[in-house]
Design an enzyme around this catalytic site. Structure first.
Site, PDB file in Angstrom:
ATOM      1  N   ASP A 188      32.816  33.613  35.901  1.00  0.00           N
ATOM      2  CA  ASP A 188      33.152  32.233  35.527  1.00  0.00           C
ATOM      3  C   ASP A 188      34.097  31.565  36.516  1.00  0.00           C
ATOM      4  OD1 ASP A 188      31.624  32.624  33.225  1.00  0.00           O
ATOM      5  OD2 ASP A 188      33.345  33.455  32.144  1.00  0.00           O
ATOM      6  N   ARG A 189      34.034  31.970  37.756  1.00  0.00           N
ATOM      7  CA  ARG A 189      34.915  31.411  38.801  1.00  0.00           C
ATOM      8  C   ARG A 189      36.401  31.640  38.516  1.00  0.00           C
ATOM      9  NH1 ARG A 189      30.542  31.400  40.520  1.00  0.00           N
ATOM     10  NH2 ARG A 189      29.332  29.743  41.504  1.00  0.00           N
ATOM     11  N   LEU A 190      36.701  32.585  37.623  1.00  0.00           N
ATOM     12  CA  LEU A 190      38.104  32.872  37.307  1.00  0.00           C
ATOM     13  C   LEU A 190      38.570  34.046  38.178  1.00  0.00           C
ATOM     14  CD1 LEU A 190      38.023  32.396  33.421  1.00  0.00           C
ATOM     15  CD2 LEU A 190      38.642  30.756  35.209  1.00  0.00           C
TER      16      LEU A 190
END
Ligand SMILES: Cc1cc2nc3c(=O)[nH]c(=O)nc-3n(C[C@H](O)[C@H](O)[C@H](O)COP(=O)(O)O)c2cc1C
Length: 214
Positions: A188-190
């Site tokens: 999640d692009r985290l």
């Protein structure tokens, strides 16, 4: 791609994983890449420079070693990059290992390594690369491919049964990091990002470390 695959084998990164010395970790991440990445050149990096007019420019070079002094690469001392490196004394290096889902960025002052160090490395190069280092006036216009190949043939004749010395216009640069950023891709692009900053370049004492937003 499944979540598992996109996360890469490392999965996550913490300050504890990185330890206190980013140069050691830098070297370890490159070793990891040699051991586990399928890249042909895990040591290929983007070397970024800025010219006299403030224009940035990047190109790929191979980082040949990482030790307590910094990151070392080799090139032509009259090339476009060398002019920018000599004028600004600064550079940035970016690694990307897609199959480990990792990026590593380093910035800092840069300077030539000693002639002896360049000599030692040049002596380990294959003969063809040694001839090439003499033959190529890197980054200058070249009228024809044939002209370059003719220079190589001349050099092969000249050094037919002799050791090829290092050209004075070819050698190493070493970047001494003042900032090192480790990036581990996550779902999640985290992503996990950690930035080390050298506290005092003159005395070379200690590093600050902070986690950054992805
Ligand atoms: C995989 C790869 C590795 C390279 N390694 C080097 C290198 O170690 N040294 C070098 O001078 N050029 C290397 N090059 C060529 C540079 O990217 C660049 O074309 C050349 O150095 C001229 O750059 P300049 O005109 O900005 O000086 C490499 C290119 C690739 C694609």
């Amino acid at each position: 791609m499944t979540d598992e695959a996109s996360r890469g084998p490392e999965g996550s990164l913490s300050a504890d994983d990185l330890g206190a010395d980013p140069l050691r970790t830098c070297a370890r991440w490159l070793e990891d890449a040699y051991a586990r990445s399928n890249l042909v050149f895990p040591n290929a990096v983007s070397l970024s420079t800025v010219d006299d007019d403030g224009w940035p420019e990047g190109r790929i070079v191979l980082v040949k070693s990482i030790d307590d002094r910094g990151l070392t690469f080799f090139t032509n001392y009259r090339s476009r990059k060398a002019k920018a490196l000599d004028a600004s004394g600064r550079a940035a290096i970016t690694f990307y290992w897609p199959d480990l889902n990792r990026q590593m960025r380093v910035r800092g002052p840069v300077g030539k390594v000693s002639a002896e160090e360049s000599d030692r490395y040049f002596a380990t190069r294959p003969r063809g690369s040694q001839i090439g280092a003499w033959a190529s006036r890197q980054s200058e216009p070249l009228e024809t491919r044939e002209a370059l190949e003719a220079r190589c043939r001349e050099l092969e004749t000249r050094y037919a049964s002799a050791e090829i010395p290092r050209p004075p216009h070819w050698g190493g640069y070493r970047l001494t990091p003042i900032e090192v950023e480790f990036w581990q891709g996550r779902d999640d692009r985290l992503h996990d990002r950690f930035l080390f900053r050298r506290r005092d370049l003159i005395r070379g004492e200690g590093w600050s470390l902070e986690r950054l937003n992805p």
